[in-house]
Design an enzyme around this catalytic site. Sequence first.
Site, PDB file in Angstrom:
ATOM      1  N   TYR A   1       0.847  -1.204   0.000  1.00  0.00           N
ATOM      2  CA  TYR A   1       0.000   0.000   0.000  1.00  0.00           C
ATOM      3  C   TYR A   1       0.882   1.253   0.000  1.00  0.00           C
ATOM      4  CZ  TYR A   1      -2.896   3.788   1.781  1.00  0.00           C
ATOM      5  OH  TYR A   1      -3.509   5.003   1.941  1.00  0.00           O
TER       6      TYR A   1
ATOM      7  N   SER B   1      -3.274  14.015   7.306  1.00  0.00           N
ATOM      8  CA  SER B   1      -4.294  13.612   6.329  1.00  0.00           C
ATOM      9  C   SER B   1      -5.652  13.436   7.011  1.00  0.00           C
ATOM     10  CB  SER B   1      -3.869  12.287   5.687  1.00  0.00           C
ATOM     11  OG  SER B   1      -4.982  11.620   5.135  1.00  0.00           O
TER      12      SER B   1
ATOM     13  N   TYR C   1      -9.712  16.244   2.615  1.00  0.00           N
ATOM     14  CA  TYR C   1     -10.421  15.581   1.507  1.00  0.00           C
ATOM     15  C   TYR C   1     -11.765  16.260   1.448  1.00  0.00           C
ATOM     16  CZ  TYR C   1      -7.704  11.463   0.160  1.00  0.00           C
ATOM     17  OH  TYR C   1      -6.771  10.618  -0.372  1.00  0.00           O
TER      18      TYR C   1
ATOM     19  N   ARG D   1      -5.081   0.657  -8.164  1.00  0.00           N
ATOM     20  CA  ARG D   1      -3.824   0.148  -7.593  1.00  0.00           C
ATOM     21  C   ARG D   1      -3.882  -1.377  -7.494  1.00  0.00           C
ATOM     22  NH1 ARG D   1      -4.340   4.782  -3.040  1.00  0.00           N
ATOM     23  NH2 ARG D   1      -4.222   6.540  -4.486  1.00  0.00           N
TER      24      ARG D   1
ATOM     25  N   LYS E   1      -3.365  21.295  -3.079  1.00  0.00           N
ATOM     26  CA  LYS E   1      -2.399  20.201  -3.306  1.00  0.00           C
ATOM     27  C   LYS E   1      -2.899  19.296  -4.426  1.00  0.00           C
ATOM     28  CE  LYS E   1      -0.152  16.279  -1.016  1.00  0.00           C
ATOM     29  NZ  LYS E   1      -0.831  15.058  -1.453  1.00  0.00           N
TER      30      LYS E   1
ATOM     31  N   HIS F   1       0.415  13.054  -6.356  1.00  0.00           N
ATOM     32  CA  HIS F   1       0.054  12.078  -5.326  1.00  0.00           C
ATOM     33  C   HIS F   1       1.092  10.937  -5.280  1.00  0.00           C
ATOM     34  CE1 HIS F   1      -3.692  11.733  -2.851  1.00  0.00           C
ATOM     35  NE2 HIS F   1      -3.199  10.546  -2.579  1.00  0.00           N
TER      36      HIS F   1
ATOM     37  N   ARG G   1       0.261   7.916  -7.698  1.00  0.00           N
ATOM     38  CA  ARG G   1      -0.769   6.946  -7.266  1.00  0.00           C
ATOM     39  C   ARG G   1      -2.120   7.163  -7.922  1.00  0.00           C
ATOM     40  NH1 ARG G   1       0.833   4.515  -2.416  1.00  0.00           N
ATOM     41  NH2 ARG G   1      -1.165   4.458  -1.379  1.00  0.00           N
TER      42      ARG G   1
END
Length: 382
Positions: free
Chosen positions: A30, A112, A135, A170, A257, A281, A284
């Site tokens: 991850y 985060s 977020y 992913r 960002k 990112h 990702r």
Amino acid sequence: MQLKYNSAYPSVDDLIKKAKSKIPRFAFEYLDGGCNEDVNLIKNTAEIRDIELKPYYLTKHTRSEMKTELFGHTYDAPFGISPVGLQGLMWPNAPEILAKAAYEHNIPFILSTVTTASIERIAEITHGRAWYQLYHPAEAQVRDSIIQRAADAEYPVLVALSDVPTFGFRPRDVRNGLAMPPSMSVRNILQILGRPEWALKTLIHGQPAFETLKPYMEKGMNMKQLGQFMNRTFSGRLNEERIAPIRDKWKGKLVLKGVASEEDVEMAIRLGFDGVIVSNHGGRQLDAGQSAIASLHPIVEKYKGQIQVMMDSGIRSGVDVARTLASGADFTFLGRTFMYSVAALGNEGGNHAISLLKIQLQQVMEQVCCERVEDMPNHLIK
Ligand SMILES: Cc1cc2nc3c(=O)[nH]c(=O)nc-3n(C[C@H](O)[C@H](O)[C@H](O)COP(=O)(O)O)c2cc1C
């Protein structure tokens, strides 16, 4: 803060190797993976490393100084810690370890929304110095509540994330059935049993959870309900309409960002942002995207001086920080590097990585005879 690192791990490659041996495969993959075929991930570091610097040995040089002013605070170095989700899954207490080290070394730590420590706990550890990454919540009530909590905890900077309009694809995480808390498939249990220190520390510390989001979640959600909650609560797509109430409500500095185009910087300036983090990112999200350093060049050329231009994605050493500053970034951030260090060295990981980066950057600045961070672009060859 005294610079001290473990001499068995003088490079990020050493930390990666150690981290891989210490944490379960689903957690390592991850952290380590990009998206799709990892093209963007690989490009990020490779293209930073194409940059060459010119030394001026015969100039009058006294001492190189890493201190950098940003948003009214003088940091001890021109780099900080990028926001990373699910940190406690990779190592128990990881956000707390990194926040403490960032405070002690006087560099910024960005928390985060979807990590495993709360807004309030990190504010306490960093004495109100951490930045907060938002977020975009779909519900105005949740958005306003989170912003208010960050303001009450005296975060100086709010970082709105723009590069997750949809989740990246992913393959490793798909294969591993990655979930929070980790799902108990036979495969995952075997991986956990193979990492006894991680398993014991996680047991002692307790299952990682989305601490900041707890007030908005029902108690005892199962995996499926948690997934539905996340999809319902966050709508990563940012636009002018969604940014306006954030800018209105947030009185501190506001940073965008995930910027990878001049058009987005133009818009950020118009909407009242104080800074942008040029970032993909860490490779990702969009495997077909440009490297972050390639996005940085035209942005710096057009907008430096109009808005703070920062960059992350692909930086793995103090030399990479120097290359990025020479390319015109005002400040830099690193994501994986710090997490590899914590996964490898636990409580010592934050201090280790920051010390190593500071020592490496100081060495490059002394070597090229650059006294101040803002003079690094004078040393850019290409
Ligand atoms: C495991 C992992 C989780 C991440 N989670 C977040 C997140 O929750 N919010 C965010 O803004 N960026 C997140 N990012 C992106 C980082 O903030 C940063 O942009 C990226 O790691 C920089 O690239 P680097 O790892 O090559 O330094 C994450 C990155 C990684 C590796």
